[in-house]
Design an enzyme around this catalytic site. Structure first.
Site, PDB file in Angstrom:
ATOM      1  CD  GLN A 214      -0.437 -13.067  -3.186  1.00 45.20           C
ATOM      2  OE1 GLN A 214      -0.205 -14.277  -3.096  1.00 45.20           O
ATOM      3  NE2 GLN A 214      -0.237 -12.246  -2.164  1.00 45.20           N
TER       4      GLN A 214
ATOM      5  CD  GLN B  34       9.815  -6.783  -7.121  1.00 46.45           C
ATOM      6  OE1 GLN B  34      10.110  -7.585  -6.236  1.00 46.45           O
ATOM      7  NE2 GLN B  34       8.586  -6.626  -7.539  1.00 46.45           N
TER       8      GLN B  34
ATOM      9  CG  HIS C  71      -1.852  -1.163   1.278  1.00 50.91           C
ATOM     10  ND1 HIS C  71      -3.208  -1.042   1.178  1.00 50.91           N
ATOM     11  CD2 HIS C  71      -1.615  -2.494   1.385  1.00 50.91           C
ATOM     12  CE1 HIS C  71      -3.775  -2.245   1.226  1.00 50.91           C
ATOM     13  NE2 HIS C  71      -2.822  -3.138   1.362  1.00 50.91           N
TER      14      HIS C  71
HETATM   15  C1  UDX Z   1       0.155  -7.044  -0.721  1.00 51.12           C
HETATM   16  C2  UDX Z   1      -0.621  -8.292  -1.144  1.00 51.12           C
HETATM   17  O1  UDX Z   1       0.030  -9.451  -0.739  1.00 51.12           O
HETATM   18  C3  UDX Z   1      -0.861  -8.311  -2.624  1.00 51.12           C
HETATM   19  O2  UDX Z   1      -1.578  -9.489  -2.974  1.00 51.12           O
HETATM   20  C4  UDX Z   1      -1.653  -7.085  -2.996  1.00 51.12           C
HETATM   21  O3  UDX Z   1      -1.868  -7.073  -4.393  1.00 51.12           O
HETATM   22  C5  UDX Z   1      -0.916  -5.830  -2.546  1.00 51.12           C
HETATM   23  O4  UDX Z   1      -0.621  -5.895  -1.145  1.00 51.12           O
HETATM   24  P1  UDX Z   1       2.756  -7.776  -1.354  1.00 51.12           P
HETATM   25  O5  UDX Z   1       2.482  -9.188  -1.105  1.00 51.12           O
HETATM   26  O6  UDX Z   1       3.857  -7.190  -0.602  1.00 51.12           O
HETATM   27  O7  UDX Z   1       1.447  -6.856  -1.279  1.00 51.12           O
HETATM   28  O8  UDX Z   1       3.119  -7.731  -2.945  1.00 51.12           O
HETATM   29  P2  UDX Z   1       3.214  -6.601  -4.015  1.00 51.12           P
HETATM   30  O9  UDX Z   1       1.868  -6.033  -4.329  1.00 51.12           O
HETATM   31  O10 UDX Z   1       3.924  -7.177  -5.156  1.00 51.12           O
HETATM   32  O11 UDX Z   1       4.057  -5.449  -3.347  1.00 51.12           O
HETATM   33  C6  UDX Z   1       5.388  -5.633  -2.947  1.00 51.12           C
HETATM   34  C7  UDX Z   1       6.161  -4.378  -3.241  1.00 51.12           C
HETATM   35  O12 UDX Z   1       7.430  -4.495  -2.620  1.00 51.12           O
HETATM   36  C8  UDX Z   1       6.398  -4.146  -4.721  1.00 51.12           C
HETATM   37  O13 UDX Z   1       6.252  -2.781  -5.025  1.00 51.12           O
HETATM   38  C9  UDX Z   1       7.842  -4.569  -4.922  1.00 51.12           C
HETATM   39  O14 UDX Z   1       8.537  -3.863  -5.921  1.00 51.12           O
HETATM   40  C10 UDX Z   1       8.460  -4.281  -3.578  1.00 51.12           C
HETATM   41  N1  UDX Z   1       9.580  -5.195  -3.304  1.00 51.12           N
HETATM   42  C11 UDX Z   1       9.357  -6.523  -3.098  1.00 51.12           C
HETATM   43  C12 UDX Z   1      10.844  -4.674  -3.288  1.00 51.12           C
HETATM   44  O15 UDX Z   1      11.055  -3.467  -3.510  1.00 51.12           O
HETATM   45  N2  UDX Z   1      11.874  -5.518  -3.021  1.00 51.12           N
HETATM   46  C13 UDX Z   1      11.695  -6.834  -2.782  1.00 51.12           C
HETATM   47  O16 UDX Z   1      12.686  -7.519  -2.527  1.00 51.12           O
HETATM   48  C14 UDX Z   1      10.398  -7.360  -2.818  1.00 51.12           C
END
Ligand code: UDX
Length: 464
Positions: A385, A345, A19
């Site tokens: 997801q 990322q 978020h």
């Molecule tokens: C959560 C929910 O799990 C997901 O299903 C929903 O769509 C959004 O909220 P999350 O699981 O953390 O999020 O996944 P994601 O939405 O992909 O967000 C992760 C963020 O962290 C991405 O912006 C990604 O770029 C960042 N990230 C992840 C990093 O910067 N480095 C990393 O090593 C891993």
């Protein structure tokens, strides 16, 4: 416009990585067009943001394009008690209402009255606080339009959802491909361990109709069919305004670079140097985002699968999961694989050495891989997801599925399929063409850029 006179927009979000990132990226888009933007969230992330990203509240903030971004936090007085999501959200509401009213007062006293509040569907009460203060509000939906539509149909009882004992059954919603039980956000399934999330899903729609704008982290070209179908649904859902993809494009998005970040874990920047030393399109990048906890067996299978892929790999294993790595794995992998607690990322996906992304398909990661044009091995775990994975594989055709329970051979085969298999070339071409569409949407004059500009113009007009 003189900076002192710039209208002030307050963005607040749920204190989770998935978020915080889209909030900060929307803040950059708005600020770059000349407004002052304050980003806010619960005080429980204040220390992590400071340590990992150098974010601190107060001060003049950071110049971004023609505007400025500042941070301020909502003091939530958490005492560390473990709460499930439902009760955590209730606590955020009780403490957050007071804290938000206080924040608005502080900003007004400092000569920066807030002209608009952009909230998050997990914090529907922010709209009430805005209304009580006589301030217009907006909401940023941080998942896909497809997931919005599925939840909306569920909440209003508008569709017969597939039953878990009938995995082959398909059901149809307007503008979406036929969905099986595996493609539906898993929180809607009776057996899901986090069924309490059902209430939370319902709550996300509370007050949404009262907001003047409902933004969505997507872009019109990506979800054209579902966006076109939504106005025909009854009761009529709020109009979704795509402002995404809210991703970092490495200097292309007029945001003053990557000076403002929202990482909660410090990113291992040295992995970019390691990628520099790898051959073009050779590396498997693997990450399951910020929340998914893989069971120990899956971590072990992933480790063996990546090691046996015959390719260099960059694997994000968060500090809370590191103990699950098989004994001796890190030593054995040294040289060919790199394991990091958190990666930058955006920079990784933009790197020419990356061949594919083994992802849990969180919506941010999904949009980031689309924007970077990197094919995927889709390994969803729960929630939205599952729908995002279906979309990446069957609609955008830029990857393959990897199903649980995870097996090492399946990891190797999936990586092969997206890198050297008979369909790999077509998947890469599709990924690249979606990347071009994503970049065009946020470029000056693109569909999402125009939506952000219209918002900025309207807020500026109302603030005059
Ligand atoms: C959560 C929910 O799990 C997901 O299903 C929903 O769509 C959004 O909220 P999350 O699981 O953390 O999020 O996944 P994601 O939405 O992909 O967000 C992760 C963020 O962290 C991405 O912006 C990604 O770029 C960042 N990230 C992840 C990093 O910067 N480095 C990393 O090593 C891993």
């Amino acid at each position: 416009m003189a900076e002192e006179a710039a209208p002030h927009v307050l963005l607040i979000c749920y204190p989770g990585q998935g978020h915080i990132n889209p909030m900060i990226r929307l803040a950059k888009r708005i600020a770059s067009k000349g407004l002052l933007v304050t980003c806010s969230s619960s005080s429980i992330v204040r220390d992590k943001l400071a340590a990992a990203s150098g974010v601190s509240a107060g001060g003049d903030g950071v110049l971004v394009g023609r505007g400025r971004i500042r941070f301020d936090f909502l003091d939530d007085h958490f005492d560390g008690t473990e709460l499930d999501l439902h009760n955590f959200l209730r606590h955020l509401e009780t403490a957050g209402r007071l804290a938000l009213a206080g924040l608005l007062g502080r900003q007004a006293e400092a000569g920066r009255p807030v002209a608009c509040i952009v909230g998050n569907p997990f914090l529907p009460w922010a709209t009430d606080v805005a209304a009580e203060a006589g301030i217009p509000s907006a909401v940023l939906w941080v998942q896909s339009c497809a997931v919005f539509s599925i939840y909306y149909h569920f909440v209003h009882g508008l569709a017969e959802f597939p039953r878990e004992d009938d995995p082959d059954a398909r059901f149809a919603l307007p503008g979406l491909p036929a969905l099986s039980v595996a493609d539906v956000p898993s929180f809607l399934l009776a057996s899901h361990p986090y069924k309490v999330l059902g209430d939370t899903i319902q709550d996300q729609f509370r007050n949404m109709g009262k907001a003047s704008w409902v933004f969505v982290n997507s872009f019109a070209e990506l979800e054209r069919d579902v966006i076109a179908a939504l106005p025909g649904v009854r009761p009529r859902p709020p109009q979704l305004i795509p402002v995404g993809p809210l991703v970092e494009l490495g200097g292309h998005d007029d945001d003053g670079g990557v000076a403002v970040r929202g990482d909660l874990i410090r990113a291992a920047d040295d992995c970019v140097g390691w990628l520099d030393a790898q051959a073009p399109r050779s590396v498997v990048y693997a990450s399951v985002g910020s929340i998914v906890m893989l069971p120990a067996e899956a971590v072990a299978e992933m480790a063996h699968g990546l090691a046996s892929s015959g390719r260099p790999f960059l694997w994000v294993v968060r500090p809370d999961t590191r103990a699950l790595l098989p004994e001796g794995f890190l030593d054995a992998a040294a040289g060919r694989g790199m394991v990091v607690p958190w990666s930058p990322q955006d920079r990784v996906l933009a790197h020419a050495a990356v061949a594919c992304f083994l992802t849990h398909c969180g919506w941010n990661s999904t949009l980031e891989t689309i924007a970077a044009g990197v094919p995927v091995v889709a390994f969803p775990q729960w929630g939205d997801q599952c729908t995002d994975a279906k979309f990446l594989v069957d609609v955008l055709k830029m990857g393959v599925h990897l199903r649980a329970p995870l097996r090492r051979e399946a990891v190797r085969e999936a990586v092969e399929a997206v890198t050297t298999g008979p369909e790999a070339g077509a998947m890469l071409a599709n990924a690249r063409s979606w990347s071009a569409a994503a970049r065009a949407a946020v470029a000056p004059g693109g569909s999402s850029d125009r939506h952000v500009q219209a918002f900025v113009d309207e807020v500026s007009r109302r603030a005059r």
